[in-house]
Structure formats: C-alpha cells, structure tokens
Write an enzyme that holds these catalytic residues in place. Sequence first.
Site, PDB file in Angstrom:
ATOM      1  CE  LYS A 146      -4.171   1.759   2.217  1.00 45.68           C
ATOM      2  NZ  LYS A 146      -3.812   3.129   2.551  1.00 45.68           N
ATOM      3  NE  ARG A 194      -9.669   8.795  -2.017  1.00 46.02           N
ATOM      4  CZ  ARG A 194      -9.512   7.888  -1.065  1.00 46.02           C
ATOM      5  NH1 ARG A 194      -9.175   6.657  -1.386  1.00 46.02           N
ATOM      6  NH2 ARG A 194      -9.658   8.205   0.184  1.00 46.02           N
ATOM      7  CB  CYS A 200      12.562  38.060  18.044  1.00 44.04           C
ATOM      8  SG  CYS A 200      14.072  37.103  17.922  1.00 44.04           S
ATOM      9  CB  CYS A 227      13.119  37.675  14.127  1.00 44.68           C
ATOM     10  SG  CYS A 227      14.051  39.092  14.731  1.00 44.68           S
ATOM     11  CE  LYS A 278      -4.242   2.489   6.317  1.00 42.37           C
ATOM     12  NZ  LYS A 278      -4.896   3.619   6.922  1.00 42.37           N
TER      13      LYS A 278
HETATM   14  P1  AMP Z   1      -7.356   4.848   2.482  1.00 43.16           P
HETATM   15  O1  AMP Z   1      -6.994   6.193   1.908  1.00 43.16           O
HETATM   16  O2  AMP Z   1      -6.607   4.534   3.738  1.00 43.16           O
HETATM   17  O3  AMP Z   1      -8.831   4.605   2.511  1.00 43.16           O
HETATM   18  O4  AMP Z   1      -6.789   3.775   1.462  1.00 43.16           O
HETATM   19  C1  AMP Z   1      -7.213   3.745   0.141  1.00 43.16           C
HETATM   20  C2  AMP Z   1      -6.138   4.277  -0.736  1.00 43.16           C
HETATM   21  O5  AMP Z   1      -4.992   3.449  -0.712  1.00 43.16           O
HETATM   22  C3  AMP Z   1      -6.527   4.263  -2.178  1.00 43.16           C
HETATM   23  O6  AMP Z   1      -7.274   5.386  -2.517  1.00 43.16           O
HETATM   24  C4  AMP Z   1      -5.195   4.282  -2.877  1.00 43.16           C
HETATM   25  O7  AMP Z   1      -4.841   5.616  -3.130  1.00 43.16           O
HETATM   26  C5  AMP Z   1      -4.223   3.755  -1.861  1.00 43.16           C
HETATM   27  N1  AMP Z   1      -3.443   2.587  -2.323  1.00 43.16           N
HETATM   28  C6  AMP Z   1      -2.106   2.476  -2.200  1.00 43.16           C
HETATM   29  N2  AMP Z   1      -1.655   1.310  -2.697  1.00 43.16           N
HETATM   30  C7  AMP Z   1      -2.725   0.653  -3.175  1.00 43.16           C
HETATM   31  C8  AMP Z   1      -2.895  -0.617  -3.816  1.00 43.16           C
HETATM   32  N3  AMP Z   1      -1.852  -1.436  -4.051  1.00 43.16           N
HETATM   33  N4  AMP Z   1      -4.146  -0.970  -4.172  1.00 43.16           N
HETATM   34  C9  AMP Z   1      -5.208  -0.154  -3.913  1.00 43.16           C
HETATM   35  N5  AMP Z   1      -5.106   1.040  -3.306  1.00 43.16           N
HETATM   36  C10 AMP Z   1      -3.889   1.450  -2.935  1.00 43.16           C
HETATM   37 ZN    ZN Z   2      15.256  38.494  16.595  1.00 37.07          ZN
END
Ligand code: AMP
Ligand code: ZN
Length: 664
Positions: free
Chosen positions: A112, A133, A402, A420, A308
Amino acid sequence: MNIEQQINQLREELRQHNYNYYVLDAAVISDYEFDMKLKTLQELEKKHPEFYDPNSPTLRVGGEVTKNFETVVHEHRMYSLDNSYSREDLLDWEKRIKKLVDGEINYTCELKYDGASISLTYEEGVLVRAVTRGDGIQGDNVTTNVKTINSVPLKLKGDFPSKFDIRGEIVLPYEGFAKMNQERIEAGEEPYANPRNTASGSLKLQDSSETAKRPLDCLLYNITGNKIGITSQIESLEKARVWGFKVPSESKLVHSIDEVLSFVNYWDEHRHDLPYETDGIVIKVNDLQQQEELGFTAKAPRWAMAYKFKAEQASTILREITYQVGRTGAITPVANLDPVLLAGTTVKRASLHNADQIEKLDIRVEDTVFVEKGGEIIPKIIGVDFQKRNQNSKPTLYITECPECNTPLIRKEGEAQHYCPNYKGCTPQIVGRIQHYISRKAMDIEGLGGETVTLLVNEGLITNYADLYELRKEQVVPLERMAEKSADNLINGIQKSKEIPFERVLFALGIRYVGETVAKKLAKHYKSIQAIIEATEEGLVNVDEIGIKIAQSVREFFSIDENKELINRLLGYGVQLEISAEKLANQTDTLQGQTFVVSGVFEKVSRNELKKLIEDNGGKVSSSISSKTSFVVAGANMGPSKLEKANKLEISIISEDEFLSKIK
Ligand code: AMP
Ligand code: ZN
C-alpha cells in the site's frame, strides 16, 4: 526520411529510452546522448510547429500554468479501502466473502503505497486525463502536472484496450525527498514535513515546470473499464507492466489468509528497504469474476482489504515549547518532551512546524501528546490525548516577539512561518549567517567552528563575515579554550579561505534560496559578483533553472546597502568574487554526459578536489550508484555495499590514476 518521419522516429526512440530509464531503471544510453536527442527533437519541433504533438517527450519539462484546476466527475468512483489490523480481522473478512461467492478464493497481496491517488484515462493508447481522487466522486484535473512525471507513459505499447482508466499512487521516493529538503535547508527555506503531503501538493502546483523538477514517481495497481479478456488482478498488473506502466514487482499471488499474513510480516519488517513510503498492504480477491460478484459497499470494495502497519508511535508529556531563530530569521517552535523510547531511539524533542499546526492540534504545555516517527527524520506530534488534559490548562499563545531580540515578529503573506525582521541586530541571525559562511560546503574555514563563531560574536569581535578578515591573533588568544596554536590555525584558516572559488563564495553569502546548486548556476552564467549585482530580475529568470522567487531574492539581497558594503570589503580582502582566469582556462567538456560516484580515500587529490575536477571537466557527481552511473572512482577503503552495487549493475570501477589520465 522526411521531417515528419524524422520527428516521429525521434519521439519513438526517446519514449523507449524514457521507459528504460524511469520504469525499468535500466538505461541503455547515457544521459548525454539522451539530452542530445532531446535537443535535436526540440529544434525540429520548433521549426515545424505543424507537427505538434501534446504527448511529445519534449513536453515533459512542463511550463503550462493552471490557475484553477477543472473539476471532473470520475466515470468509475474512486473508493477507499476497509482496514484490518489482525489475523482475526482477515479471517472475518474471508468468512464474509465466502458466503457471497462460490469456489476457492485466491488473493493478491500488494504494497500500500503512501502518496496521492490518481486516476489516469487512456484513449487509443494516449494519456488524455489525470484526475485526483478528490472526494471519490469527483476530483481535480491535473493532467498538465502529471504529464511531467517521467514514469507515467504518455503513449502506450503493445495490445492495450482502446479506452480504460488505470489507478495508482503518486509518490515521492525518500531519496529525492531528502535531496529536495537538503536543498531547501541550504537555501534557508523550511523543509517539507513528509513525502506524502509533498507528493500530493506537487500535483496542485500552478506551474507545471515546478512539478517537473520534483522527483515524483507513479506506481499503478488497478485497471478499471474494459478489461479485454483479463480475468485476474495479478494478470492485470502484468498487462499494465507490458503496456509501459510502472508496476512494482513485490505483488504476490497467494492462496490463504496465512500466506497473506506471511506477506504482511515480511513487509512490516522490510518496508524500510523500499525506496518509497508504504503504510500497509492491500489484499485483493484475485479472480475478477468473483470481484464483480462481491461488488462494493457505500465506501469500499468488498473484494479488497487494507492491512495497516502499526505506525511507530508513543505517548509522552510535553513540558515546554521553545522557539528557535534560524539564520534567515524564521522561527521554529520545538516541543520539549519527557524522554520516550520510539522506534529504537530516545526522543526528547519534536517538531511543531508553525503556529497553525499548534492551533490546529490544540497543543498545550503539560498535555500528554502522541509522537510518531514516519518517513521524516525529526519525530512529530500527531495529536493530544484530551482525556488526560488538565482541567485548567490554557490554549498556547504563540509568541509575538522574537525570543532573542524582542522585535515584533512578522508573517509574510502565504507563508506559514513567522519571521524576526531584525536582520542586522538579532544575534542568532548574525551568528547563523557567519556559521553558514564558514561551513564545510561554503568557505570551509579550517580552525574555526560554529561555537567559536558564537563566542566571537558574543565578545563583540565580529558582527558579520567580512569582520573575520580583520581578526588579529592577539584578540583571539584570550578567548575561552583558545591557545597560541589554535589561534594561529584560526587566522591561517581565514586567510586561506581567500582561495575558495567564486561559486562557493556566492553560496556562502547566504542569499535566501541560493543553495549550492543555484550558486553554481549563477557563477557559471555571470562569472563575477559585479555582473550579478547588475543583473535584472528578467535577466536572472532567463538563466537555466532560476525561477522568479530566486531572482527576487537575489535582487533584494543586493539592494540592501549593508550587503553591498560587505561585498566591497570582501573584494578588498581578496576573496574570490569572480571566476578565476585559471578556472576558466581549466574548464573542459571532456567528461560531458558522464556521471561519477566517488568512494574511498585518495592519495593525490582530496575527495573534494576530485569532485571539482569532475565538474570542471563537464562531468556530473552523484552520491549514490544507480544504472545512471558511468564510473565509480574508487580510492582506498571503498565501502563494501557500494562495491557490491557497482558490481551488480556492472558499472566500471576506476582508480584515481585512471581517472586523472582521463582528463590529462
Ligand atoms: P485509504 O486512503 O486509507 O482509505 O486507502 C485507500 C487508498 O490506498 C486508495 O485510494 C489508494 O490511493 C491507496 N493505495 C495504495 N496502494 C494501493 C494498492 N496497491 N491498491 C489499492 N489502493 C492502494
Ligand atoms: Zn530576533
């Protein structure tokens, strides 16, 4: 061949080289040859605007300015992912989906990537749109900026569908991030906090040539739309790779949740070896038919799950907020903490960035705070444990004066930092400027260190760097921890600095935004301080890689009378304020297009001299070995990891003598 064919052939060739270099990380021609081909193409395109192609490799450098990014509705919604944190979570998920689909379920495990998500649309193999996005339903059209990212193919190869969207993550690898920050620090700017925010900020820059300068990368992971007979996720990753996308090779097809967990455990431990940040792994049902049956919830696909990694976090008590004044006058608030163990080191201090950050997180003295160590070097405070807050605590009032000289602080429009403005009288600014002047990459004055500078300023012996050249031995000897010998060394060191070449003197002056690289560019272009003093803003902007911000800062520096007086004094002492005739005569193009990495200890010349020789002869010096390296110049005790890497990439290793004979 007619002109059009010639142009098309060059574009094709450059596209392939670009792919070799940025996607495969395996260049087959030198940077120099690449630049030459690019130049030829640029010239042809200029002469024949009738063959304009918005996807020409010459347009990678950007230049288009977007004032307002257009909002675009995603054809396929960009979902987020459900999160899991344990084996139980994953087994629960598997149980849920097994009720919804028939047959055996296999999974792909992917990293990820922690950056900014992007949706790319290709029509007939050409990139037509790149959209952030946003809220998942609609995002911003950032195509002009994304086109400058070298690993994003502008034209595809092979047998691709006529129209499809592909999703990925735009990341800023650690190495490039560290380099950007180092340049910012040297230029007196505040470093960026972390790679992820910097990557996403880079997509929304108005000037695409600024985006082009950032070493961004785009990693792809999902094809949506017409799949042309693709039946599984792992296959779609392979296909995307064939069409020319950068798809990291760590992804793996597995057959059980236990195998998923081995993948998780492996990468939890090894993720720091990756060149970019990751914050977990993503598990996807491999079979696309099964994916379709599973569909989506309101928020996320049922067929995918994020796992995670545990962020390295600790909680401790904030005892005090102190404020540091930098050499440019910038104020940095620092959190002083009860010592706490975090990711293997004891942390006592954390960055608080600026007033907005303190206010946003509502951080107060005596609060219990959460500290996290991410990609950045200095740990940061990510929040407050409000349950533990003392009833009668009061919001933090940011300082208005400062802490060193009591001058009221100012805040420039659009900047987060307070300053400053007491340029002349604020001690840390005075000391900071002189410390910068004597530092290793600047005048490199032997026998004089940062603490002695503080001492000299506090004793009233110097108030600026020109004063150094008036120092006499008998003034220095009585200072704390000084002796005859060390005083001699100090005075000699200062005298010797008169031999330091112009480009480094220019860097040493401490002009805001003029870091090492910019100073080299300016010195090479203008050749003397006089010419720079006389340069106009327009003139400066026309120099390669000099933007308006730098140009204004240079103009501002030389419009201050005290600075002009300092320069006059330096001239009088014999400091190098122009490129020496000898240097001009010594410069050659012998090493044009070659990149060198220097490693080990040398006999005939010092490391720095060696680097200078490389640059004076038109070569480039790089600190790490990659497929772009032409030669490694190895001295005694070359590092074993460098040696291994050079051998692996089959890069020639040459000795000091072999190098010297190259430039004879
Ligand atoms: P979150 O923002 O925590 O909801 O996680 C979703 C986001 O993870 C997605 O919008 C992607 O931008 C990101 N992401 C990163 N790596 C991957 C992957 N291998 N497959 C799918 N999503 C990914
Ligand atoms: Zn100063």
